[in-house]
Design a protein around this motif. Structure first.
Motif, PDB file in Angstrom:
ATOM      1  N   MET A   1      61.166   8.990   7.898  1.00 62.00           N
ATOM      2  CA  MET A   1      59.686   9.897   8.093  1.00 62.00           C
ATOM      3  C   MET A   1      59.203  10.196   6.332  1.00 62.00           C
ATOM      4  O   MET A   1      60.699  10.498   5.535  1.00 62.00           O
ATOM      5  N   VAL A   2      58.054  10.004   6.826  1.00 56.91           N
ATOM      6  CA  VAL A   2      57.939  10.606   4.660  1.00 56.91           C
ATOM      7  C   VAL A   2      57.573  11.520   4.637  1.00 56.91           C
ATOM      8  O   VAL A   2      57.092  12.720   5.704  1.00 56.91           O
ATOM      9  N   THR A   3      57.691  12.331   3.516  1.00 50.40           N
ATOM     10  CA  THR A   3      56.520  13.824   3.157  1.00 50.40           C
ATOM     11  C   THR A   3      54.656  13.448   3.134  1.00 50.40           C
ATOM     12  O   THR A   3      55.659  12.869   2.047  1.00 50.40           O
ATOM     13  N   LEU A   4      54.380  13.839   2.817  1.00 53.37           N
ATOM     14  CA  LEU A   4      52.899  14.226   2.681  1.00 53.37           C
ATOM     15  C   LEU A   4      52.994  15.924   1.488  1.00 53.37           C
ATOM     16  O   LEU A   4      52.988  16.141   1.700  1.00 53.37           O
ATOM     17  N   ARG A   5      52.228  15.195   0.217  1.00 54.62           N
ATOM     18  CA  ARG A   5      52.005  16.306  -0.685  1.00 54.62           C
ATOM     19  C   ARG A   5      49.842  16.038  -0.416  1.00 54.62           C
ATOM     20  O   ARG A   5      49.484  15.516  -1.125  1.00 54.62           O
ATOM     21  N   THR A   6      49.856  17.710  -0.292  1.00 53.07           N
ATOM     22  CA  THR A   6      48.437  18.094  -0.466  1.00 53.07           C
ATOM     23  C   THR A   6      48.424  18.956  -2.168  1.00 53.07           C
ATOM     24  O   THR A   6      49.068  19.018  -2.512  1.00 53.07           O
ATOM     25  N   GLU A   7      47.121  19.052  -2.445  1.00 54.73           N
ATOM     26  CA  GLU A   7      46.834  20.417  -3.296  1.00 54.73           C
ATOM     27  C   GLU A   7      47.756  21.458  -2.890  1.00 54.73           C
ATOM     28  O   GLU A   7      48.030  21.873  -3.802  1.00 54.73           O
ATOM     29  N   ARG A   8      47.330  22.103  -1.977  1.00 56.77           N
ATOM     30  CA  ARG A   8      48.177  23.326  -1.691  1.00 56.77           C
ATOM     31  C   ARG A   8      49.660  23.596  -0.481  1.00 56.77           C
ATOM     32  O   ARG A   8      50.236  24.050  -0.369  1.00 56.77           O
ATOM     33  N   LEU A   9      50.091  22.236  -0.268  1.00 54.96           N
ATOM     34  CA  LEU A   9      50.233  21.511   1.268  1.00 54.96           C
ATOM     35  C   LEU A   9      51.331  20.688   1.376  1.00 54.96           C
ATOM     36  O   LEU A   9      51.608  20.034   0.212  1.00 54.96           O
ATOM     37  N   THR A  10      52.347  21.034   1.769  1.00 57.15           N
ATOM     38  CA  THR A  10      53.813  20.217   2.003  1.00 57.15           C
ATOM     39  C   THR A  10      54.001  19.481   3.096  1.00 57.15           C
ATOM     40  O   THR A  10      53.987  20.675   4.226  1.00 57.15           O
ATOM     41  N   LEU A  11      53.749  18.575   3.693  1.00 60.25           N
ATOM     42  CA  LEU A  11      54.011  18.503   4.985  1.00 60.25           C
ATOM     43  C   LEU A  11      55.367  16.911   5.254  1.00 60.25           C
ATOM     44  O   LEU A  11      55.336  16.240   4.722  1.00 60.25           O
ATOM     45  N   ARG A  12      56.272  17.998   5.864  1.00 54.16           N
ATOM     46  CA  ARG A  12      57.543  17.233   6.194  1.00 54.16           C
ATOM     47  C   ARG A  12      57.975  17.191   7.568  1.00 54.16           C
ATOM     48  O   ARG A  12      57.448  18.112   8.356  1.00 54.16           O
ATOM     49  N   PRO A  13      59.023  16.528   7.835  1.00 54.64           N
ATOM     50  CA  PRO A  13      59.673  16.130   8.388  1.00 54.64           C
ATOM     51  C   PRO A  13      60.273  17.484   9.309  1.00 54.64           C
ATOM     52  O   PRO A  13      60.607  18.284   8.157  1.00 54.64           O
ATOM     53  N   ALA A  14      60.364  17.577  10.907  1.00 56.69           N
ATOM     54  CA  ALA A  14      60.537  18.984  10.943  1.00 56.69           C
ATOM     55  C   ALA A  14      62.241  18.804  10.844  1.00 56.69           C
ATOM     56  O   ALA A  14      63.060  17.876  10.919  1.00 56.69           O
ATOM     57  N   ARG A  15      62.967  20.152  11.144  1.00 57.04           N
ATOM     58  CA  ARG A  15      63.747  20.589  10.836  1.00 57.04           C
ATOM     59  C   ARG A  15      64.814  21.158  10.991  1.00 57.04           C
ATOM     60  O   ARG A  15      64.176  22.185  12.227  1.00 57.04           O
TER      61      ARG A  15
END
Length: 172
Positions: A1-15
């Motif tokens: 699964m990919v990691t998404l980045r925005t201006e303020r956030l990182t959206l990543r797979p759960a661990r």
């Protein structure tokens, strides 16, 4: 699964090591006010919930934890396609972070996964969530009474949908 980045956030797979942050969120009565279950009272509930999120197959859904300044503050994504779901630490409400996360997730699933339509089921008392989804282009498709038994209370649903063909117009 990919990691998404925005201006303020990182959206990543759960661990698995996200458990403390996820339990803090899922045991928070304010955060869970309109969720489909009561607040978690035991870490094992949150551990099981997190394990389900981690185990989601890519063809079934794509779900991300939301990190802000390196700290897990919520989740956004599709536990199961096509229904979007999200939850955010109430201390950070009103800052546009949920919208920022959802724009990234929707853009990803409409392009990388080819999802044709995203749907949402929202408690009609959750006015902030309804406004957010409307800003993102979701439109109401129906309502139903007593759809969720949360604890001992029956809750209603507002159903919304956003078609992929309408998404480029929302991001232009």
């Amino acid at each position: 699964m990919v990691t998404l980045r925005t201006e303020r956030l990182t959206l990543r797979p759960a661990r698995a090591d996200d458990l403390d942050a996820i339990h803090a969120l899922l045991s928070n009565p304010r955060a869970m006010a309109y969720w489909s279950t009561p607040p978690h009272t035991h870490r094992d509930q949150s551990r099981e919930w997190l394990a389900g999120m981690i185990a989601t197959a890519p063809d079934e859904g794509v779900d991300f934890v939301i990190a802000h300044h390196g700290r897990v503050i919520g989740k956004a994504g599709f536990y199961r396609f096509p229904e979007i779901g999200y939850i955010l630490d109430p201390a950070l409400w009103g800052q546009g972070l949920a919208g920022e996360a959802l724009r990234a997730v929707l853009g990803h699933v409409f392009t990388a996964h080819g999802l044709e339509r995203a749907v949402a089921d929202v408690d009609p008392r959750n006015a902030a969530s309804l406004r957010l989804l409307e800003r993102l282009g979701f439109r109401e498709t129906g309502r139903a009474a007593k759809t969720w038994l949360v604890g001992r209370e029956w809750c209603d649903s507002v159903y919304l949908a956003l078609d992929r063909k309408d998404w480029p117009q929302r991001t232009a």
